[in-house]
Design an enzyme around this catalytic site. Structure first.
Site, mmCIF file in Angstrom:
data_model
loop_
_atom_site.group_PDB
_atom_site.id
_atom_site.type_symbol
_atom_site.label_atom_id
_atom_site.label_comp_id
_atom_site.label_asym_id
_atom_site.label_seq_id
_atom_site.Cartn_x
_atom_site.Cartn_y
_atom_site.Cartn_z
ATOM 1 N N MET A 116 3.287 20.164 16.604
ATOM 2 C CA MET A 116 1.796 21.364 17.402
ATOM 3 C C MET A 116 3.318 22.446 18.432
ATOM 4 O O MET A 116 2.330 23.449 19.477
ATOM 5 C CB MET A 116 1.003 20.435 17.852
ATOM 6 C CG MET A 116 -0.021 19.400 17.214
ATOM 7 S SD MET A 116 -1.083 20.079 16.183
ATOM 8 C CE MET A 116 -1.934 19.174 15.673
ATOM 9 N N ASN A 126 4.452 23.101 6.170
ATOM 10 C CA ASN A 126 4.076 22.342 7.290
ATOM 11 C C ASN A 126 2.206 22.601 6.071
ATOM 12 O O ASN A 126 1.997 23.523 5.287
ATOM 13 C CB ASN A 126 2.998 23.689 8.000
ATOM 14 C CG ASN A 126 2.538 23.942 8.895
ATOM 15 O OD1 ASN A 126 2.496 22.725 9.588
ATOM 16 N ND2 ASN A 126 1.147 24.241 9.114
ATOM 17 N N GLY A 152 1.260 10.965 13.460
ATOM 18 C CA GLY A 152 1.974 11.119 12.556
ATOM 19 C C GLY A 152 1.332 10.017 11.246
ATOM 20 O O GLY A 152 2.013 9.495 10.448
ATOM 21 N N THR A 153 0.118 10.396 11.160
ATOM 22 C CA THR A 153 -0.743 10.148 9.628
ATOM 23 C C THR A 153 -0.155 10.771 8.549
ATOM 24 O O THR A 153 0.370 9.612 7.381
ATOM 25 C CB THR A 153 -2.039 9.776 9.705
ATOM 26 O OG1 THR A 153 -2.265 11.417 8.947
ATOM 27 C CG2 THR A 153 -3.012 8.933 10.632
ATOM 28 N N ASN A 154 0.143 12.062 8.325
ATOM 29 C CA ASN A 154 1.284 12.409 7.412
ATOM 30 C C ASN A 154 2.579 11.872 7.389
ATOM 31 O O ASN A 154 2.765 11.936 5.961
ATOM 32 C CB ASN A 154 0.728 13.902 8.284
ATOM 33 C CG ASN A 154 -0.417 14.760 7.606
ATOM 34 O OD1 ASN A 154 -0.769 14.705 6.191
ATOM 35 N ND2 ASN A 154 -1.501 15.001 8.509
ATOM 36 N N ILE A 163 5.302 25.959 18.085
ATOM 37 C CA ILE A 163 4.994 27.263 17.402
ATOM 38 C C ILE A 163 6.663 27.865 17.901
ATOM 39 O O ILE A 163 6.840 27.853 18.493
ATOM 40 C CB ILE A 163 4.262 28.221 17.473
ATOM 41 C CG1 ILE A 163 2.940 27.965 17.353
ATOM 42 C CG2 ILE A 163 4.723 29.343 16.768
ATOM 43 C CD1 ILE A 163 1.871 29.062 17.389
ATOM 44 N N LEU A 164 7.276 27.251 16.411
ATOM 45 C CA LEU A 164 8.880 27.537 17.013
ATOM 46 C C LEU A 164 9.018 29.206 16.788
ATOM 47 O O LEU A 164 8.447 29.784 15.528
ATOM 48 C CB LEU A 164 9.415 26.721 15.923
ATOM 49 C CG LEU A 164 9.330 25.651 15.835
ATOM 50 C CD1 LEU A 164 9.721 24.495 14.232
ATOM 51 C CD2 LEU A 164 9.858 25.146 16.691
ATOM 52 N N HIS A 207 -1.355 22.337 6.794
ATOM 53 C CA HIS A 207 -2.701 22.994 7.845
ATOM 54 C C HIS A 207 -4.223 22.002 7.652
ATOM 55 O O HIS A 207 -4.078 22.484 5.895
ATOM 56 C CB HIS A 207 -2.459 24.110 7.994
ATOM 57 C CG HIS A 207 -3.543 24.794 8.744
ATOM 58 N ND1 HIS A 207 -3.102 24.874 10.171
ATOM 59 C CD2 HIS A 207 -4.879 25.108 8.722
ATOM 60 C CE1 HIS A 207 -4.156 25.813 10.602
ATOM 61 N NE2 HIS A 207 -5.441 25.684 9.846
HETATM 62 C C1 GAR Z 1 -3.389 16.981 10.659
HETATM 63 O O1 GAR Z 1 -4.451 16.766 10.221
HETATM 64 C C2 GAR Z 1 -2.064 18.396 10.608
HETATM 65 O O2 GAR Z 1 -2.623 18.845 9.108
HETATM 66 C C3 GAR Z 1 -2.732 19.282 12.081
HETATM 67 O O3 GAR Z 1 -2.287 17.598 12.428
HETATM 68 C C4 GAR Z 1 -3.103 17.124 12.141
HETATM 69 C C5 GAR Z 1 -2.190 15.718 12.984
HETATM 70 O O4 GAR Z 1 -1.895 14.217 12.021
HETATM 71 N N1 GAR Z 1 -2.329 20.158 11.809
HETATM 72 C C6 GAR Z 1 -2.234 21.536 12.021
HETATM 73 O O5 GAR Z 1 -3.130 21.598 12.347
HETATM 74 C C7 GAR Z 1 -1.230 22.509 12.467
HETATM 75 N N2 GAR Z 1 -0.938 23.661 12.567
HETATM 76 P P1 GAR Z 1 -1.097 13.328 12.121
HETATM 77 O O6 GAR Z 1 0.213 13.537 13.267
HETATM 78 O O7 GAR Z 1 -1.970 12.209 11.912
HETATM 79 O O8 GAR Z 1 -0.249 13.520 10.972
#
Ligand code: GAR
Length: 215
Positions: free
Chosen positions: A92, A109, A13-15, A94-95, A111
């Protein structure tokens, strides 16, 4: 009226944290983080939500017989929460198309590559950076896009490039892409959406000037 935002997560969940921080600094375009929904229990993103006072929920794939049944349950939950914008932040699962039908041009989203490079089914998380290094690209980055029926194929909202270094490992590259790209452009894209400044025209997303949006 402020937009109600739900963030869907599967991991650290850093994003999500970047969005929480942007909201607390008044940089989310007036949007309100009203729910965090995890695809499995116990993920650290739910702790971040709790600490920020945002209600957390779990809609777990294994509680449903199919991806479609899970998607329908998720749509019901999002409708009950009166959500205007859905953000997939490290989500993670796919819906299925029920999600896109319920929230057309209202799902963002993030990516961790410059789409269309290193994207599509099976290309997620650390795998993306492993593939970028194996290919030998000198520049990678991150993309925020609207979610369409095609995996990682929807209209692109924002992209940010990041240099690849000679001594990068998948882990160091992942970290730099997060710091220099994802945590910057995801809150920006959410803010633009909440201000009514994103206009979708086929594959192109136009960013409208401030004050000109529908609000
Ligand atoms: C992030 O790098 C995000 O871009 C990627 O997973 C990581 C989640 O990190 N997402 C994908 O690859 C989706 N196709 P987070 O949980 O720390 O935000």
């Amino acid at each position: 009226m402020s937009k109600r935002i739900a963030v869907l997560v599967s991991g650290g969940g850093t994003n999500l944290q970047a969005l929480i921080d942007a909201q607390s600094q008044g940089k989310l375009g007036g949007g309100e983080l009203c729910a965090v929904i995890a695809s499995k229990p116990g993920v650290f993103a739910l702790e971040r939500a709790d600490k920020a006072g945002i209600p957390g929920y779990v809609v777990s794939r294994k509680d449903y017989p199919s991806s479609q049944a899970m998607t329908v349950a998720l749509v019901d939950k999002l409708r009950a929460l009166r959500v205007d914008l859905v953000v997939l932040a490290g989500f993670m699962v796919i819906l299925t198309e029920e999600m896109v039908q319920a929230f057309p041009n209202a799902i963002l989203n993030v990516h961790p590559s410059l789409i269309p490079a290193f994207s599509g089914p099976g290309c997620y998380g650390l795998h993306v950076h492993e593939q970028a290094l194996a290919y030998g690209v000198k520049v990678t980055g991150a993309t925020v896009h609207f979610v369409s029926r095609e995996c990682d194929g929807g209209p692109i909202v924002l992209q940010q490039a990041v240099e690849v270094r000679e001594d990068d490992t998948p882990e160091t590259l992942q970290r730099r892409v997060m710091e220099q790209a994802e945590w910057v452009i995801l809150p920006q894209a959410v803010s633009l959406f909440c201000q009514g400044r994103l206009s979708v025209d086929g594959r192109a997303v136009h960013v409208l000037p401030p004050g000109g949006g529908a609000g």
